[in-house]
Design a protein around this motif. Structure first.
Motif, mmCIF file in Angstrom:
data_model
loop_
_atom_site.group_PDB
_atom_site.id
_atom_site.type_symbol
_atom_site.label_atom_id
_atom_site.label_comp_id
_atom_site.label_asym_id
_atom_site.label_seq_id
_atom_site.Cartn_x
_atom_site.Cartn_y
_atom_site.Cartn_z
ATOM 1 N N UNK A 133 0.843 -1.202 0.000
ATOM 2 C CA UNK A 133 0.000 0.000 0.000
ATOM 3 C C UNK A 133 0.871 1.242 0.000
ATOM 4 N N UNK A 134 0.463 2.223 -0.800
ATOM 5 C CA UNK A 134 1.159 3.510 -0.859
ATOM 6 C C UNK A 134 0.193 4.609 -0.444
ATOM 7 N N UNK A 135 0.717 5.597 0.246
ATOM 8 C CA UNK A 135 -0.073 6.775 0.613
ATOM 9 C C UNK A 135 0.754 8.007 0.246
ATOM 10 N N UNK A 136 0.109 9.031 -0.284
ATOM 11 C CA UNK A 136 0.780 10.299 -0.597
ATOM 12 C C UNK A 136 -0.094 11.421 -0.074
ATOM 13 N N UNK A 137 0.530 12.522 0.342
ATOM 14 C CA UNK A 137 -0.242 13.586 0.980
ATOM 15 C C UNK A 137 0.435 14.942 0.797
ATOM 16 N N UNK A 138 -0.369 15.974 0.989
ATOM 17 C CA UNK A 138 0.099 17.348 0.859
ATOM 18 C C UNK A 138 0.667 17.901 2.161
ATOM 19 N N UNK A 139 1.046 19.179 2.144
ATOM 20 C CA UNK A 139 1.768 19.773 3.267
ATOM 21 C C UNK A 139 0.954 19.977 4.544
ATOM 22 N N UNK A 140 -0.364 19.895 4.491
ATOM 23 C CA UNK A 140 -1.188 20.131 5.682
ATOM 24 C C UNK A 140 -1.684 18.851 6.337
ATOM 25 N N UNK A 141 -1.243 17.697 5.870
ATOM 26 C CA UNK A 141 -1.781 16.411 6.299
ATOM 27 C C UNK A 141 -1.328 16.033 7.712
ATOM 28 N N UNK A 142 -2.294 15.552 8.512
ATOM 29 C CA UNK A 142 -2.023 15.033 9.854
ATOM 30 C C UNK A 142 -2.539 13.610 9.917
ATOM 31 N N UNK A 143 -1.798 12.728 10.567
ATOM 32 C CA UNK A 143 -2.261 11.349 10.715
ATOM 33 C C UNK A 143 -1.547 10.673 11.868
ATOM 34 N N UNK A 144 -2.013 9.487 12.190
ATOM 35 C CA UNK A 144 -1.397 8.603 13.178
ATOM 36 C C UNK A 144 -1.220 7.265 12.492
ATOM 37 N N UNK A 145 -0.008 6.758 12.473
ATOM 38 C CA UNK A 145 0.273 5.462 11.857
ATOM 39 C C UNK A 145 0.675 4.519 12.979
ATOM 40 N N UNK A 146 0.124 3.280 12.951
ATOM 41 C CA UNK A 146 0.380 2.348 14.050
ATOM 42 C C UNK A 146 0.397 0.914 13.556
ATOM 43 N N UNK A 147 1.116 0.105 14.299
ATOM 44 C CA UNK A 147 1.151 -1.320 14.003
ATOM 45 C C UNK A 147 0.196 -2.025 14.966
ATOM 46 N N UNK A 148 -0.965 -2.415 14.457
ATOM 47 C CA UNK A 148 -1.943 -3.156 15.251
ATOM 48 C C UNK A 148 -1.941 -4.633 14.865
ATOM 49 N N UNK A 149 -1.000 -5.036 14.018
ATOM 50 C CA UNK A 149 -0.910 -6.422 13.560
ATOM 51 C C UNK A 149 -0.120 -7.253 14.576
ATOM 52 N N UNK A 150 0.030 -8.532 14.271
ATOM 53 C CA UNK A 150 0.737 -9.459 15.153
ATOM 54 C C UNK A 150 2.244 -9.516 14.891
ATOM 55 N N UNK A 151 2.703 -8.998 13.751
ATOM 56 C CA UNK A 151 4.121 -9.071 13.415
ATOM 57 C C UNK A 151 4.697 -7.708 13.087
ATOM 58 N N UNK A 152 6.016 -7.641 12.862
ATOM 59 C CA UNK A 152 6.657 -6.367 12.528
ATOM 60 C C UNK A 152 6.261 -5.871 11.143
ATOM 61 N N UNK A 153 6.510 -4.591 10.918
ATOM 62 C CA UNK A 153 6.271 -3.965 9.621
ATOM 63 C C UNK A 153 7.456 -3.059 9.304
ATOM 64 N N UNK A 154 7.641 -2.809 8.007
ATOM 65 C CA UNK A 154 8.708 -1.914 7.537
ATOM 66 C C UNK A 154 8.101 -0.980 6.500
ATOM 67 N N UNK A 155 8.417 0.307 6.622
ATOM 68 C CA UNK A 155 7.904 1.305 5.683
ATOM 69 C C UNK A 155 9.049 2.150 5.141
#
Length: 187
Positions: A133-155
């Protein structure tokens, strides 16, 4: 202009400066290049997509940290930067902005969840971000990214211009409230 005659050879002290030997002034200095404009979110998306497709360039660098998300800057150019981040289950960014930078990221391994406010009429949006999955955003974007899965992730993340600061927010009944700001010297 003053010349210390004790340190200048006599011929230099008595020879008037010419255009070739005179120090540059505002009128004679070469023009400096204007800063490059920021890359678009779609250009940043292409950067992280291309890098994700070449894991031999970054996979060997990944580390996992139980204390907090691990991150390393992979590239720094005048107009953008690229970060590699690993996430163990339960790790999160909290709500944050990107200090006016545009951005994009891709989930290279594992899966994450992204929370964002879609506006007063739409409320909180939750997205599952599977590997690829890819996400792209502009200069005013706010978010919270979290790992709620059972294993590690890499971004992989790209920002333009390179991040200079990030503000952190807390979600309250009335919306997001800024709680702190950190600068690049803290990364």
């Amino acid at each position: 202009m003053s010349i210390d005659l004790a340190t200048v050879p006599p011929t230099a002290a008595t020879t008037p400066p010419t255009a070739a030997t005179a120090p540059p002034t505002a009128a004679t200095a070469p023009p400096t290049a204007a800063p490059r404009p920021p890359l678009s979110p779609n250009a940043l998306r292409r950067i992280v997509r291309d890098l994700a497709e070449r894991p031999e360039r970054w996979l060997h660098r990944v580390r996992l940290s139980a204390e907090e998300r691990w991150y390393e800057r992979l590239e720094l150019a005048e107009d953008y930067e690229v970060w590699l981040i690993s996430w163990l289950p339960g790790q999160s960014t909290g709500f944050h902005d990107h200090g006016g930078s545009r951005g994009a990221f891709t989930v290279a391994l594992g899966e994450l969840e992204e929370l964002a406010l879609a506006g007063p009429e739409h409320g909180l949006t939750v997205r599952r971000l599977a590997s690829g999955t890819e996400r792209a955003f502009g200069p005013q974007y706010l978010h919270d990214v979290r790992n709620t899965a059972q294993g590690p992730a890499v971004t992989l993340h790209a920002y333009s211009p390179p991040l200079s600061e990030m503000a952190h927010y807390e979600l309250r009944a009335g919306g997001l409230v800024r709680t702190s700001t950190e600068g690049a010297e803290q990364w």
